[in-house]
Design a protein around this motif. Sequence first.
Motif, PDB file in Angstrom:
ATOM      1  N   LYS A 164      25.679   8.371   7.363  1.00  0.00           N
ATOM      2  CA  LYS A 164      26.340   7.628   6.271  1.00  0.00           C
ATOM      3  C   LYS A 164      25.982   6.163   6.362  1.00  0.00           C
ATOM      4  CE  LYS A 164      30.821   9.590   5.175  1.00  0.00           C
ATOM      5  NZ  LYS A 164      32.248   9.290   5.238  1.00  0.00           N
ATOM      6  N   PRO A 165      25.725   5.514   5.214  1.00  0.00           N
ATOM      7  CA  PRO A 165      25.365   4.089   5.274  1.00  0.00           C
ATOM      8  C   PRO A 165      26.564   3.184   5.582  1.00  0.00           C
ATOM      9  CG  PRO A 165      25.438   4.821   2.992  1.00  0.00           C
ATOM     10  CD  PRO A 165      25.672   6.043   3.842  1.00  0.00           C
ATOM     11  N   PHE A 166      26.273   2.080   6.213  1.00  0.00           N
ATOM     12  CA  PHE A 166      27.250   1.007   6.447  1.00  0.00           C
ATOM     13  C   PHE A 166      28.547   1.501   7.085  1.00  0.00           C
ATOM     14  CE2 PHE A 166      24.286  -1.037   3.553  1.00  0.00           C
ATOM     15  CZ  PHE A 166      24.163  -2.271   4.159  1.00  0.00           C
ATOM     16  N   VAL A 167      28.407   2.223   8.190  1.00  0.00           N
ATOM     17  CA  VAL A 167      29.600   2.638   8.946  1.00  0.00           C
ATOM     18  C   VAL A 167      29.680   1.897  10.286  1.00  0.00           C
ATOM     19  CG1 VAL A 167      29.877   4.926   7.924  1.00  0.00           C
ATOM     20  CG2 VAL A 167      28.344   4.631   9.881  1.00  0.00           C
ATOM     21  N   VAL A 192      23.067  -2.018  -2.537  1.00  0.00           N
ATOM     22  CA  VAL A 192      21.877  -1.480  -1.855  1.00  0.00           C
ATOM     23  C   VAL A 192      21.555  -2.375  -0.660  1.00  0.00           C
ATOM     24  CG1 VAL A 192      19.448  -0.822  -2.060  1.00  0.00           C
ATOM     25  CG2 VAL A 192      20.966  -0.533  -4.020  1.00  0.00           C
ATOM     26  N   GLY A 193      21.491  -1.756   0.516  1.00  0.00           N
ATOM     27  CA  GLY A 193      21.144  -2.477   1.743  1.00  0.00           C
ATOM     28  C   GLY A 193      19.712  -2.202   2.165  1.00  0.00           C
ATOM     29  N   GLU A 194      19.452  -2.449   3.434  1.00  0.00           N
ATOM     30  CA  GLU A 194      18.074  -2.342   3.928  1.00  0.00           C
ATOM     31  C   GLU A 194      17.779  -0.949   4.475  1.00  0.00           C
ATOM     32  OE1 GLU A 194      16.916  -5.615   6.485  1.00  0.00           O
ATOM     33  OE2 GLU A 194      15.645  -4.290   7.659  1.00  0.00           O
ATOM     34  N   ALA A 195      18.347  -0.658   5.628  1.00  0.00           N
ATOM     35  CA  ALA A 195      18.033   0.604   6.300  1.00  0.00           C
ATOM     36  C   ALA A 195      19.164   0.943   7.245  1.00  0.00           C
ATOM     37  CB  ALA A 195      16.740   0.446   7.097  1.00  0.00           C
ATOM     38  N   PRO A 196      19.365   2.235   7.522  1.00  0.00           N
ATOM     39  CA  PRO A 196      20.437   2.602   8.442  1.00  0.00           C
ATOM     40  C   PRO A 196      20.188   2.074   9.844  1.00  0.00           C
ATOM     41  CG  PRO A 196      19.432   4.544   7.389  1.00  0.00           C
ATOM     42  CD  PRO A 196      18.606   3.381   7.014  1.00  0.00           C
ATOM     43  N   GLY A 197      21.282   1.796  10.549  1.00  0.00           N
ATOM     44  CA  GLY A 197      21.202   1.459  11.969  1.00  0.00           C
ATOM     45  C   GLY A 197      21.611   2.661  12.800  1.00  0.00           C
ATOM     46  N   GLU A 198      21.954   2.388  14.044  1.00  0.00           N
ATOM     47  CA  GLU A 198      22.230   3.482  14.988  1.00  0.00           C
ATOM     48  C   GLU A 198      23.461   4.306  14.575  1.00  0.00           C
ATOM     49  OE1 GLU A 198      22.716   2.114  18.982  1.00  0.00           O
ATOM     50  OE2 GLU A 198      22.873   4.149  19.777  1.00  0.00           O
ATOM     51  N   ASP A 199      24.553   3.619  14.219  1.00  0.00           N
ATOM     52  CA  ASP A 199      25.778   4.364  13.867  1.00  0.00           C
ATOM     53  C   ASP A 199      25.578   5.173  12.592  1.00  0.00           C
ATOM     54  OD1 ASP A 199      27.543   3.439  15.970  1.00  0.00           O
ATOM     55  OD2 ASP A 199      27.404   1.482  15.017  1.00  0.00           O
ATOM     56  N   GLU A 200      24.847   4.561  11.655  1.00  0.00           N
ATOM     57  CA  GLU A 200      24.598   5.249  10.374  1.00  0.00           C
ATOM     58  C   GLU A 200      23.745   6.497  10.617  1.00  0.00           C
ATOM     59  OE1 GLU A 200      24.198   1.922  10.821  1.00  0.00           O
ATOM     60  OE2 GLU A 200      25.908   1.228   9.642  1.00  0.00           O
ATOM     61  N   ASP A 201      22.738   6.344  11.490  1.00  0.00           N
ATOM     62  CA  ASP A 201      21.845   7.460  11.807  1.00  0.00           C
ATOM     63  C   ASP A 201      22.647   8.601  12.444  1.00  0.00           C
ATOM     64  OD1 ASP A 201      19.430   8.818  12.223  1.00  0.00           O
ATOM     65  OD2 ASP A 201      19.173   7.953  14.220  1.00  0.00           O
ATOM     66  N   VAL A 255      28.928  -1.846  12.691  1.00  0.00           N
ATOM     67  CA  VAL A 255      29.604  -3.159  12.673  1.00  0.00           C
ATOM     68  C   VAL A 255      29.339  -3.940  11.392  1.00  0.00           C
ATOM     69  CG1 VAL A 255      30.077  -3.656  15.114  1.00  0.00           C
ATOM     70  CG2 VAL A 255      27.772  -4.019  14.218  1.00  0.00           C
ATOM     71  N   SER A 256      28.097  -3.867  10.872  1.00  0.00           N
ATOM     72  CA  SER A 256      27.865  -4.655   9.651  1.00  0.00           C
ATOM     73  C   SER A 256      28.599  -4.033   8.466  1.00  0.00           C
ATOM     74  CB  SER A 256      26.384  -4.885   9.365  1.00  0.00           C
ATOM     75  OG  SER A 256      25.673  -3.713   9.426  1.00  0.00           O
ATOM     76  N   GLY A 257      28.713  -2.709   8.443  1.00  0.00           N
ATOM     77  CA  GLY A 257      29.492  -2.047   7.390  1.00  0.00           C
ATOM     78  C   GLY A 257      30.962  -2.415   7.485  1.00  0.00           C
ATOM     79  N   SER A 314      24.163   2.449  -0.883  1.00  0.00           N
ATOM     80  CA  SER A 314      23.006   3.149  -0.328  1.00  0.00           C
ATOM     81  C   SER A 314      22.052   2.101   0.255  1.00  0.00           C
ATOM     82  CB  SER A 314      22.331   3.978  -1.427  1.00  0.00           C
ATOM     83  OG  SER A 314      21.240   4.708  -0.898  1.00  0.00           O
ATOM     84  N   ASN A 315      20.846   2.513   0.582  1.00  0.00           N
ATOM     85  CA  ASN A 315      19.851   1.628   1.193  1.00  0.00           C
ATOM     86  C   ASN A 315      18.496   1.820   0.533  1.00  0.00           C
ATOM     87  OD1 ASN A 315      21.107   0.239   3.520  1.00  0.00           O
ATOM     88  ND2 ASN A 315      21.510   2.329   4.229  1.00  0.00           N
ATOM     89  N   ILE A 316      17.584   0.879   0.810  1.00  0.00           N
ATOM     90  CA  ILE A 316      16.188   1.061   0.381  1.00  0.00           C
ATOM     91  C   ILE A 316      15.568   2.201   1.200  1.00  0.00           C
ATOM     92  CG2 ILE A 316      13.874  -0.003   0.394  1.00  0.00           C
ATOM     93  CD1 ILE A 316      15.524  -1.436  -1.612  1.00  0.00           C
ATOM     94  N   TYR A 375      23.949 -12.314   1.035  1.00  0.00           N
ATOM     95  CA  TYR A 375      23.517 -12.166   2.426  1.00  0.00           C
ATOM     96  C   TYR A 375      23.869 -10.778   2.955  1.00  0.00           C
ATOM     97  CZ  TYR A 375      22.605 -17.168   3.124  1.00  0.00           C
ATOM     98  OH  TYR A 375      22.098 -18.437   3.064  1.00  0.00           O
ATOM     99  N   HIS A 376      23.002 -10.280   3.838  1.00  0.00           N
ATOM    100  CA  HIS A 376      23.288  -9.013   4.509  1.00  0.00           C
ATOM    101  C   HIS A 376      24.391  -9.259   5.538  1.00  0.00           C
ATOM    102  CE1 HIS A 376      22.807  -5.403   6.840  1.00  0.00           C
ATOM    103  NE2 HIS A 376      22.007  -4.920   5.907  1.00  0.00           N
ATOM    104  N   PRO A 377      25.371  -8.339   5.664  1.00  0.00           N
ATOM    105  CA  PRO A 377      26.445  -8.583   6.646  1.00  0.00           C
ATOM    106  C   PRO A 377      25.926  -8.716   8.083  1.00  0.00           C
ATOM    107  CG  PRO A 377      26.666  -6.405   5.616  1.00  0.00           C
ATOM    108  CD  PRO A 377      25.629  -7.135   4.845  1.00  0.00           C
TER     109      PRO A 377
END
Length: 273
Positions: free
Chosen positions: A127-130, A114-123, A132-134, A154-156, A237-239
């Motif tokens: 899909k979660p973690f797709v 479980v991560g935090e929240a989607p970023g731009e690519d995920e949005d 750079v951090s994914g 998934s994410n919170i 740690y979060h990636p």
Amino acid sequence: MTNPQQLLHDLEWQIAAGADEVIGDVPGLMNWSDRKNSATLPQTKTTPVGITLPPVSATVTRMEPKPAVSAPVTAQTIDALKEELKNFDGCALRHTAMNLVFADGNPESDIMFVGEAPGEDEDRQGKPFVGVSGQLLDKMLAPVGLDRSNIYISNILFWRPPGNRSPTDAEIASCLPFCERHIALVRPKVLVLLGGVAAKSLLRTKEGITRMRGRWTEYQPPLGSDLTAPIPCLPIYHPAYLLRQPAAKRQAWNDILLLIKKVNETNHLKTQE
Ligand code: URA
């Protein structure tokens, strides 16, 4: 300048960058430095090139976020939970996001991240973690034989906060019941929490990730959950943090080794065909 495609593109850019309120009918009129009261605008303004513009509305229209709604989450399956989220209006982030970002990987897996929240690519991809951090997470998991065929992720939060800002407490509170129901439906044998927001929210603590990481603890299901026992849980740690602080990758690698040791001991690895 009135090309609708260009205007739409500019507007999308502003929303993605975090603009979330309208402050006037005409752009560029607000001098924030002489603003006495955030609810009042000057009646007339002079532009930087000295042209006096007509009066603008004195009232600022603020789009107040709706108060967090604590949802009774009733879904009995993972698909039903996703549908419930699609219809959920208690988190204002859904209005600025492009897509709901629900989960990726193998829902039959015994290992849930479980991560935090989607970023731009995920949005963009839903899909979660797709992003750079994914990609960094994938690189860290590959050497121990973990990938999206044998983990679930998934994410919170299920929508991207504009401009990737940190989620507010109200946004976290509105999504948390869905995240906890998600965990109860997946019933993982091991839970990995990526970063401080996931760890603090699900472990209900104020302790920082630096102190929590690398130590097995237990996720206690909330009252009324279908889960009857705590789940072994490893905060790491979060990636995205590792991308900013590469020196912490050594600790993160040790944490991945702790994870795979537990997975091997308990034989919790199921791969999707
Ligand atoms: N960071 C997260 O916490 N989640 C994502 O899905 C992507 C980046």
